[in-house]
Design an enzyme around this catalytic site. Structure first.
Site, PDB file in Angstrom:
ATOM      1  N   GLY D  17       0.652  -1.251  -0.021  1.00  0.00           N
ATOM      2  CA  GLY D  17       0.020   0.125  -0.281  1.00  0.00           C
ATOM      3  C   GLY D  17       0.694   1.120   0.101  1.00  0.00           C
ATOM      4  N   ARG D  78       1.429  -5.264  -5.470  1.00  0.00           N
ATOM      5  CA  ARG D  78       1.744  -6.504  -4.323  1.00  0.00           C
ATOM      6  C   ARG D  78       1.831  -7.450  -5.363  1.00  0.00           C
ATOM      7  NH1 ARG D  78      -0.372  -4.526   0.543  1.00  0.00           N
ATOM      8  NH2 ARG D  78      -2.093  -3.253   0.195  1.00  0.00           N
ATOM      9  N   ASP D 109       5.323  -4.308   6.483  1.00  0.00           N
ATOM     10  CA  ASP D 109       5.633  -5.696   7.122  1.00  0.00           C
ATOM     11  C   ASP D 109       5.566  -6.682   5.786  1.00  0.00           C
ATOM     12  OD1 ASP D 109       3.021  -5.636   6.966  1.00  0.00           O
ATOM     13  OD2 ASP D 109       2.913  -7.410   8.125  1.00  0.00           O
ATOM     14  N   THR D 132       4.396   3.028   5.444  1.00  0.00           N
ATOM     15  CA  THR D 132       2.841   2.476   5.579  1.00  0.00           C
ATOM     16  C   THR D 132       2.343   3.693   6.501  1.00  0.00           C
ATOM     17  OG1 THR D 132       1.647   1.002   6.792  1.00  0.00           O
ATOM     18  CG2 THR D 132       3.937   0.980   7.436  1.00  0.00           C
ATOM     19  N   ASP D 134       0.104   3.050   8.707  1.00  0.00           N
ATOM     20  CA  ASP D 134      -0.339   2.143   9.622  1.00  0.00           C
ATOM     21  C   ASP D 134       0.399   2.285  10.940  1.00  0.00           C
ATOM     22  OD1 ASP D 134      -2.788   1.136   8.437  1.00  0.00           O
ATOM     23  OD2 ASP D 134      -1.793  -0.703   7.798  1.00  0.00           O
ATOM     24  N   ASP D 136       2.538   0.490  12.270  1.00  0.00           N
ATOM     25  CA  ASP D 136       2.596  -0.845  12.701  1.00  0.00           C
ATOM     26  C   ASP D 136       3.964  -1.444  12.728  1.00  0.00           C
ATOM     27  OD1 ASP D 136       2.449  -1.317  10.479  1.00  0.00           O
ATOM     28  OD2 ASP D 136       0.738  -2.761  10.664  1.00  0.00           O
ATOM     29  N   ARG D 178      -6.436  -1.853  10.393  1.00  0.00           N
ATOM     30  CA  ARG D 178      -7.284  -3.195  10.709  1.00  0.00           C
ATOM     31  C   ARG D 178      -6.505  -3.870  11.868  1.00  0.00           C
ATOM     32  NH1 ARG D 178      -9.261  -6.094   6.392  1.00  0.00           N
ATOM     33  NH2 ARG D 178      -9.512  -4.204   5.529  1.00  0.00           N
TER      34      ARG D 178
END
Lengths: 348, 348, 348, 348
Positions: D17, D78, D109, D132, D134, D136, D178
């Site tokens: 992404g 991807r 990741d 990213t 996120d 994370d 998510r």
């Protein structure tokens, strides 16, 4: 003051130049205090309001949705009268008359010096919260308002780049930071500025029009005619961006245009980072009062909450990142690179 | 040129000061032309590129997603050489060498004068598209870039208001528009500016520092200490906002701060209104070429497409709205109102 | 009511869905009224506040700097009770009890129907000001809030395009406008959307997933894999953008992502155009009251102030611009073009 | 690879992404590499481009002014094929054919797992750069794109608050994340959200409609009718914000409105913080290659440059700040406070 039970009422002021996020800090103080059953009073116009007893009670209903607005709902000011011994004494009396246990001042180094002055005359807990766009306080990674000010400067620089690219011109954008180049270097890096003039880089050898002309010509030589955007911190050039643009235009024979952002940098919706920082520090300040601390600034250092004795915040010097300076002035400098290559070629 | 069948190739330039939305206009020219099987060539750097034969073919793939960017992908410039007879002749020869049938120039009045100059030497269809932030062209309600420039000025004024309110200060914001007060009046009304200095209002009686000081003091008298934000069009005060701020500060004994937006107003993502206007006018320009029109500017008047002979666009004077001037200077003026009331009372 | 001398007090409400710029309109009503010595009362929560007598006096100090904020300081609501005869009568009685001479309602067609209902029971002057993001009122070029809503939708679409381009994906962005495609077509054109689904285009033949799949595949055939951004007006597809994305993904075998802007489109700082429109219409509404007009909407038509009987504003249908529809669906449609060319070739 | 002299050519990809700031990271890689005389090749569409040999040389002229744009100039994707052994082998062969010494992958990741996969087949230096929204990834305070995504979510939440305040309604805004609630908690705190539903808070006891209804009613009881804005991370409620809004509306009998931001959060001009972070990490990645490091992610931890073995970045779990969770859910929770007070009263 060693027990948290004794804290019944806190006063808060915003002082000195306003910074985006001050409202979020006020809100956090009020909501945290309310959680502990502590009342909050806001004095208007900084220390001036403490002297003139210009105050308002602050409850959840007054602060619920102010965190998206810059400025400060209790207004800010600088007060000369407060700096005198009489002023300090009067302020202390007013705080006592209101039965204030803790006093939270949101502002910059001038406001913290004021807090030190107040401490000579008043016994309650005094906590500083770093609110200034300049980011020049030791003891916290960032000050409230700094991230927003950088975004604002960046926004202007982006727009300047658009038109600079369309017309292949030279622009000089004057940003705030007369004593510290934080806004300067961050906005310069964020926008790929070709040159920045910061207080920290000016100290050794004064910059000349000659040197700037040479650099501009060097960039044009390396890249062809192209845009050139310079970030100039305020007070680093006599006459500022307007004068420097005239001087460069005289020498370069093509248009050089100034832009003076001024106090635009103090306004605008606070960024998320500033709101979150302000929220954390407002809560932290209330906790520090409850813990019986006084004479310290609430900060965030390496992502964790911290507290720093107020005098250290202005006496110790927070350093601009050498890493960032090197990237901008050496690694990414097209002209330096040219010379570097030349030298290498000679060596072979 | 009376038949649309003869149009095989169109050239487009962006000329003079760039304006947000020029890219959207280029895109519209290319997409509309492609629909009719017409090729498009873009000359870079305005008329200069026509002289130096600096060009690029423009197809859908080059312009598909440029409409959100300001600046101009074919760059803009001013060209002195083109203004000579030799320049005009040379440009005409280059256009003929490329077998250009139609020439679309996106720019302001200077660019349209250039189009008239070109018409002396070249027989193809010449269409102007109004692209300038100044909005000072007769024959179109708005010019491309104007709406975005007003938004940018408004954004700065909003931010200034935030800090002005926090500190109760006077600010002078210098905006573009040396010959026309469109950006000035629109941004002033949009931000509730207390005072505006526009070229159109300056003509009868020159403004004095005295008059401004009196107005500021009047506003303070009516409203109590409060923020005061002045919009100053460029070139309407010797030394601009920087000098005026000094002069007012000398007289008022409290801080007056300047802000000089400069070319920031030329950049930034075009507003939807500018993108839509640019799209309509780019398509309209191609249709005008196909209809065999020449020497006209494509415009939108009262929401409908229009065309206006190029010389009229700069010789006829578009008037600032008296309605807007009256609202700002009379109806909403706190000081005027005060005097108005006084007069009324005397009459009784 | 034929003389302006009889107007001493005006009431104002904001009603129905809020729209950015409503505050600017309230401010203009208050400042204009103050200029004429007319008092202004604001009832809160629309007609509901007139019934419950929930009101506040509005003076210059309450409205001076609200024009940069969306929402409405006197809040908005929909009221079922008011729609009854008892409700209308009660409202009229409350207005009379306050000695209101003129009643200004800022809202959309539902609010104007409410105004017509009120007129059955109340004799004062009633003026509508068009405040709705939908732009679906006859009698004014634009409604207050529409320009801002388009900017907000455009902003989201621009961001979607960024990521769509990076990943070559299909996106469906649902925007407001269940009865009118103004926000849809304007944001679609402003962002170069590949497809738009508007109420006005849906009437003849219902759209199928097949047709959409075919169009997406057609665009990919013409342009190679690339981003595809669809603008979907609310209520034009069962299950909205979320469901349509699932249906397309099932068929296309690559990611299709929904975005549902919802009420985000009602918020945000009003654009300059909305603030100026709101200012003009707020002033105009006061002037209409002073002129003894009633039962009309204040509007701006072809740049000039206008007034339209309230029932016409919802009974006559404002038409979407066919010019804009043709540009988006025909001229700029890569797939239509392809077929068009094919047809032409067959004809030769 | 122990000597920096051996690095002649670096390849860079953006994978997974996209995130705002990826372009700034690409630019930094290219400018830093150029400084050391290292060539840079960009493969398009992530690992897919390494397989299909879809590449472009990247020099200063390609990247000079891309740092203000989101998306990625070398596109992202991807790739399933790359995950196979054949895919890994083929990629390695292509890198060798290009004589690549270092491979820099900008992504999350999944992209780093890809890097580990590549390392089985290829001997060159492999460095990850965390890109990213996120946030994370373990081993860096922030990931590139996270700050911008929070700003975008905050912007939508601010706009929702405007209209929520005007109409006293309930809104549910679905944001990305998510697996990690970073965007959720930061945007919730920045906007004073009344409730947030994060993956981290969902683990112990599943949330029920009942509990949410009770909280909403509690807030209304404490504050009177008022706006209520809920932040919902994606995938934390069956049917998402659209379904939850229906469920709440059924129970509450007043309007509850959903908003689904979706990929809007991936776009938009990167913030200054993201550009600076991306610049630092792009440079750092080149330095790590030059130092002979491989299999690590370049990060910034506690403001300093760091490097972390790739597998740790996804195997170790970065923790959401408990401080922030406590402020939002306990300290500032009006309903919790109410109960807290009640308990205290009982104790007396």
């Amino acid at each position: 003051m060693s027990s948290t039970d004794t804290i019944n009422r806190i006063a808060v002021i915003t002082s000195g130049g306003d910074a985006p996020g001050m409202n979020a800090a006020i809100r956090a103080v009020v909501l945290a205090a309310e959680n502990y059953g502590i009342e909050v009073i806001g004095f208007r116009h900084g220390y001036e309001g403490v002297l003139t007893n210009d105050f308002t009670k602050l409850g959840r209903e007054n602060v619920e949705h102010i965190l998206q607005y810059s400025g400060t709902i209790i207004k800010s000011a600088r007060s000369e009268r407060f700096k005198t011994d009489d002023g300090g004494r009067e302020a202390a009396e007013n705080l006592d008359a209101h039965q204030i246990d803790g006093f939270i001042v949101i502002g910059g180094d001038g406001s913290f010096r004021g807090a030190e002055h107040l401490a000579k005359f008043w016994q309650g807990a005094i906590i500083g919260v770093p609110g200034t766009i300049d980011n020049d306080l030791f003891g916290t990674d960032n000050t409230i308002g700094y991230d927003t000010a950088v975004e604002t400067a960046m926004d202007a620089l982006d727009k300047i780049r658009d038109t600079a690219e369309a017309m292949d011109r030279v622009f000089i954008v004057e940003v705030m930071g007369r004593n510290a180049g934080y806004i300067g270097i961050s906005s310069a890096m964020a926008c790929g500025s070709e040159r920045m003039i910061l207080p920290e880089l000016q100290k050794d050898k004064p910059l000349t029009v000659d040197a700037l002309v040479k650099h501009i010509e060097g960039v044009h030589r390396v890249r062809g005619d192209s845009s050139y955007v310079m970030v100039l911190c305020e007070n680093q050039w006599p006459g500022g961006a307007v004068r420097l643009a005239e001087q460069l235009e005289d020498r370069l024979n093509f248009p050089c245009r100034p832009c003076l952002l001024g106090h635009v940098q103090r306004g605008g919706r606070p960024t998320a980072m500033d709101r979150i920082l302000a929220t954390r520090l407002g809560v932290h300040a209330v906790e520090l009062v409850r813990q019986g601390k006084t004479g310290v600034m609430a900060g965030v250092s390496n992502n964790d909450l911290s507290s720093t004795p107020l005098p250290e915040t202005w006496m110790q010097r927070k350093q601009l990142s050498q890493e960032l300076i090197d990237i901008q002035t050496k690694l990414f400098n097209p002209v330096k690179k040219e010379r570097h290559k030349a030298v290498q070629k000679e060596q072979h």
